[in-house]
Motif scaffolding. Structure first.
Motif, PDB file in Angstrom:
ATOM      1  N   UNK A 145       0.789  -1.234   0.000  1.00 37.13           N
ATOM      2  CA  UNK A 145       0.000   0.000   0.000  1.00 37.13           C
ATOM      3  C   UNK A 145       0.812   1.270   0.000  1.00 37.13           C
ATOM      4  N   UNK A 146       2.112   1.173  -0.339  1.00 34.45           N
ATOM      5  CA  UNK A 146       2.966   2.358  -0.335  1.00 34.45           C
ATOM      6  C   UNK A 146       2.472   3.435  -1.296  1.00 34.45           C
ATOM      7  N   UNK A 147       1.863   3.034  -2.406  1.00 34.10           N
ATOM      8  CA  UNK A 147       1.423   3.992  -3.428  1.00 34.10           C
ATOM      9  C   UNK A 147      -0.088   4.169  -3.482  1.00 34.10           C
ATOM     10  N   UNK A 148      -0.825   3.438  -2.660  1.00 35.94           N
ATOM     11  CA  UNK A 148      -2.279   3.448  -2.764  1.00 35.94           C
ATOM     12  C   UNK A 148      -2.906   4.573  -1.958  1.00 35.94           C
ATOM     13  N   UNK A 149      -4.143   4.910  -2.303  1.00 33.95           N
ATOM     14  CA  UNK A 149      -4.894   5.917  -1.575  1.00 33.95           C
ATOM     15  C   UNK A 149      -5.117   5.443  -0.143  1.00 33.95           C
ATOM     16  N   UNK A 150      -4.684   6.237   0.816  1.00 31.91           N
ATOM     17  CA  UNK A 150      -4.869   5.881   2.219  1.00 31.91           C
ATOM     18  C   UNK A 150      -3.911   4.835   2.729  1.00 31.91           C
ATOM     19  N   UNK A 151      -2.950   4.409   1.894  1.00 29.18           N
ATOM     20  CA  UNK A 151      -1.980   3.424   2.323  1.00 29.18           C
ATOM     21  C   UNK A 151      -2.540   2.038   2.559  1.00 29.18           C
TER      22      UNK A 151
END
Length: 336
Positions: A145-151
């Motif tokens: 989740x490093x690049x995702x919205x909200x981690x």
């Protein structure tokens, strides 16, 4: 509205400060759409939150596009879990060029573009060579989740790479350019071409240093260009004059973008399209919260056009073809 910096004590400094500050009155006169108005009047009003996952998740967008027969790059495979990364080399060996993307990434973050191979090395769009371990590490970060919205934990998409069209070879550097078209209630209202630069690491992302070229929605002709919100006349790397740009087959670009309204049910979206040498215009991704920098690239505000579309009778133009033909006649460079 930008916050006014402290005024220097010199006469020339005061003049520069005054010219860099834009009053609310001037912004209103220019029809500039601000963030609060965008969020309240258009995103909250026309984009049901229940439909956000259709565009926030690139995998869902791609599968939806395939269902509605909207042209999009081919999906090779999806990485859902960490244990799959250990054997990822077996799947990548069959691919010469590909793009790795986090399904829930935003702002171009986490996109890895591989344009070729050199022995056991993979070549990025910038020419930098990386190893399979670099790709594994990148995928691990994306899954975490490093690049995702909200981690939040994510999945990784590996898709076909766009074959760079020769028309743009002198206008974009180390990467494939794309065209952002804002769609409101199915009507294209504003467009810009985003050109990759060395500074943007081959990505067509304005925040990372790409060049934004405003396009006349009626003709596809270049209006003006900016980099980091400052006017430019030539590409910083290729030195090609940007005012010569004229997008061929422009109506079909608008049609592809307009059809995303029926596809998603979202009233206010940004559509990102790319040109493939063989397959023509392709849908890359959608954005339910498109940024406002497109106004800077066009040198005009979005608000008058949005309010005009709101004033039209419901279902006045029922098909994408009717909507596109209407805006090409109504939203001219010298008019609305």
């Amino acid at each position: 509205m930008s916050q006014a910096p402290a005024a220097p004590n010199t006469g020339k400094g005061i003049k520069r400060w005054w010219n860099s500050w834009v009053s609310p009155w001037r912004l209103k006169r220019m029809g500039i759409l601000g963030m609060n108005c965008r969020n309240h009047d258009f995103i909250a009003t026309y984009n049901p939150r229940s439909l956000f996952p259709l565009v926030d998740n690139k995998l869902k967008t791609k599968l939806l596009a395939e269902e509605y027969e909207v042209a999009t790059p081919k999906l090779f495979f999806v990485v859902n879990a960490q244990h799959e990364i250990a054997t990822i080399e077996n799947k990548l060996m069959a691919l010469e060029a590909f793009a790795v993307k986090p399904a829930k990434g935003s702002g171009g973050k986490g996109i890895l573009v591989i344009i070729g191979r050199k022995g056991d090395k993979f070549i990025k769009s910038s020419g930098v060579e990386i190893t399979i371990e670099d790709i594994r590490r990148h995928m691990t970060n994306a899954l975490a989740g490093l690049y995702s919205l909200g981690g939040k934990p994510d999945v990784v998409i590996v898709e076909d790479l766009i074959q760079f069209d020769d028309y743009f070879k002198d206008y974009s550097y180390e990467g494939v350019p794309d065209i952002r078209i804002i769609i409101f209630k199915g009507y294209p209202v504003m467009a810009m071409l985003r050109l990759a630069t060395h500074k943007s690491d081959g990505k067509a992302n304005l925040h990372q240093g790409a060049v934004g070229v405003g396009l006349d929605i009626a003709t596809g002709r270049a209006l003006k260009a900016v980099q980091h919100s400052k006017p430019v006349t030539h590409h910083p790397d290729t030195k090609r004059a940007l005012d010569e740009i004229q997008i061929a087959d422009w109506r079909n670009w608008l049609l592809l973008a307009s059809k995303c309204y029926e596809m998603t049910g979202l009233g206010y979206i940004g559509t990102d399209l790319v040109l493939d040498k063989v397959r023509g215009a392709q849908l890359l991704e959608l954005n339910a919260r498109p940024g406002l920098a497109i106004q800077v690239a066009n040198g005009r505000g979005l608000l008058p056009r949005l309010r005009h579309i709101e004033s039209l009778k419901p279902r006045m133009h029922r098909t994408a073809e009717q909507r596109v033909d209407y805006v090409m006649k109504t939203f001219t460079a010298d008019g609305l």
